[in-house]
Motif scaffolding. Structure first.
Motif, mmCIF file in Angstrom:
data_model
loop_
_atom_site.group_PDB
_atom_site.id
_atom_site.type_symbol
_atom_site.label_atom_id
_atom_site.label_comp_id
_atom_site.label_asym_id
_atom_site.label_seq_id
_atom_site.Cartn_x
_atom_site.Cartn_y
_atom_site.Cartn_z
ATOM 1 N N GLU A 37 0.850 -1.198 0.000
ATOM 2 C CA GLU A 37 0.000 0.000 0.000
ATOM 3 C C GLU A 37 0.882 1.244 0.000
ATOM 4 O O GLU A 37 1.866 1.316 0.735
ATOM 5 N N TYR A 38 0.515 2.206 -0.840
ATOM 6 C CA TYR A 38 1.234 3.478 -0.871
ATOM 7 C C TYR A 38 0.226 4.618 -0.753
ATOM 8 O O TYR A 38 -0.768 4.645 -1.476
ATOM 9 N N SER A 39 0.495 5.555 0.159
ATOM 10 C CA SER A 39 -0.419 6.668 0.409
ATOM 11 C C SER A 39 0.030 7.928 -0.319
ATOM 12 O O SER A 39 1.221 8.211 -0.421
ATOM 13 N N PHE A 40 -0.968 8.666 -0.820
ATOM 14 C CA PHE A 40 -0.759 9.949 -1.481
ATOM 15 C C PHE A 40 -1.531 11.006 -0.696
ATOM 16 O O PHE A 40 -2.634 11.379 -1.069
ATOM 17 N N PRO A 41 -0.979 11.508 0.401
ATOM 18 C CA PRO A 41 -1.751 12.388 1.280
ATOM 19 C C PRO A 41 -2.143 13.723 0.648
ATOM 20 O O PRO A 41 -3.120 14.334 1.073
ATOM 21 N N LEU A 42 -1.424 14.185 -0.373
ATOM 22 C CA LEU A 42 -1.738 15.480 -0.971
ATOM 23 C C LEU A 42 -2.814 15.392 -2.042
ATOM 24 O O LEU A 42 -3.311 16.403 -2.512
ATOM 25 N N PHE A 43 -3.186 14.187 -2.457
ATOM 26 C CA PHE A 43 -4.203 14.012 -3.488
ATOM 27 C C PHE A 43 -5.429 13.352 -2.873
ATOM 28 O O PHE A 43 -5.567 12.135 -2.863
ATOM 29 N N ASN A 45 -6.096 12.674 0.044
ATOM 30 C CA ASN A 45 -5.705 11.670 1.028
ATOM 31 C C ASN A 45 -5.939 10.258 0.472
ATOM 32 O O ASN A 45 -6.584 9.422 1.095
ATOM 33 N N SER A 46 -5.404 10.002 -0.731
ATOM 34 C CA SER A 46 -5.645 8.750 -1.454
ATOM 35 C C SER A 46 -4.586 7.701 -1.143
ATOM 36 O O SER A 46 -3.517 8.010 -0.610
ATOM 37 N N LYS A 47 -4.910 6.464 -1.523
ATOM 38 C CA LYS A 47 -3.938 5.380 -1.418
ATOM 39 C C LYS A 47 -4.178 4.371 -2.530
ATOM 40 O O LYS A 47 -5.311 4.179 -2.989
ATOM 41 N N ALA A 48 -3.097 3.754 -2.969
ATOM 42 C CA ALA A 48 -3.146 2.669 -3.944
ATOM 43 C C ALA A 48 -2.679 1.403 -3.232
ATOM 44 O O ALA A 48 -1.722 1.439 -2.448
ATOM 45 N N VAL A 49 -3.363 0.296 -3.506
ATOM 46 C CA VAL A 49 -3.033 -0.965 -2.858
ATOM 47 C C VAL A 49 -2.952 -2.051 -3.925
ATOM 48 O O VAL A 49 -3.896 -2.244 -4.697
#
Length: 168
Positions: A37-43, A45-49
């Protein structure tokens, strides 16, 4: 189960080994779940898993060894299976990619893509609770199908949530 979090990256590895007897057969089967899992807090608060779910199959059901993993955690765990429960954690390889965005603290949107394959072509495709199809010759190939899910969760109050979705 092993889980490690470093900054915005999280890795989870879960393994289960089954042994014992099933009638006259010796059981030797295993299942694994690997999740990155990788989080994209500036977009938003999204994450890709990305997940790989594996449940061993039996390539030779008549050899006195039962190698088909018998899925655990029932059949309703959408984190291991899918919303449609298209396939069970048994003679399976599932590749899964999820994207989740928090539009607000109360509204979360999730998209999931699943690709399902048989581990062993002579073993069955299992649905929760039963074998759906079996090609005893193993000539049908190992691809089962795809699933695409869209899910929205809205927290209305501290004790009421709305969960809706569309699966194809």
């Amino acid at each position: 189960q092993v889980q490690k979090d470093v900054n915005r990256l999280s890795v989870l590895i879960l393994g289960s080994y089954q042994f014992g007897k099933y009638a006259a057969d010796n059981i030797s089967a295993f299942g694994t779940v690997t999740q990155i899992e990788y989080s994209f807090p500036l977009f938003l608060n999204s994450k890709a898993v990305f997940s790989h779910i594996y449940g061993s199959g039996d390539s030779s059901p008549e050899d006195g060894r039962k190698q088909t993993f018998d899925g655990i955690y029932s059949g309703a765990d959408t984190d291991i299976y899918s919303w449609m429960n298209f396939s069970f954690w048994k003679n399976t390889q599932q590749f899964r990619l999820d994207w989740e965005s928090n539009f607000t603290k109360a509204i979360i949107f999730r998209t999931e893509y699943h690709a399902f394959f048989l581990d062993k072509e002579k073993d069955a495709w299992y649905f929760p609770g039963k074998a759906m199809r079996r090609d005893t010759e193993g000539l049908s190939g190992n691809f089962i199908g795809h699933e695409l899910d869209f899910v929205i969760r809205a927290k209305i109050t501290s004790w009421v949530q709305f969960l809706g979705g569309y699966c194809f």
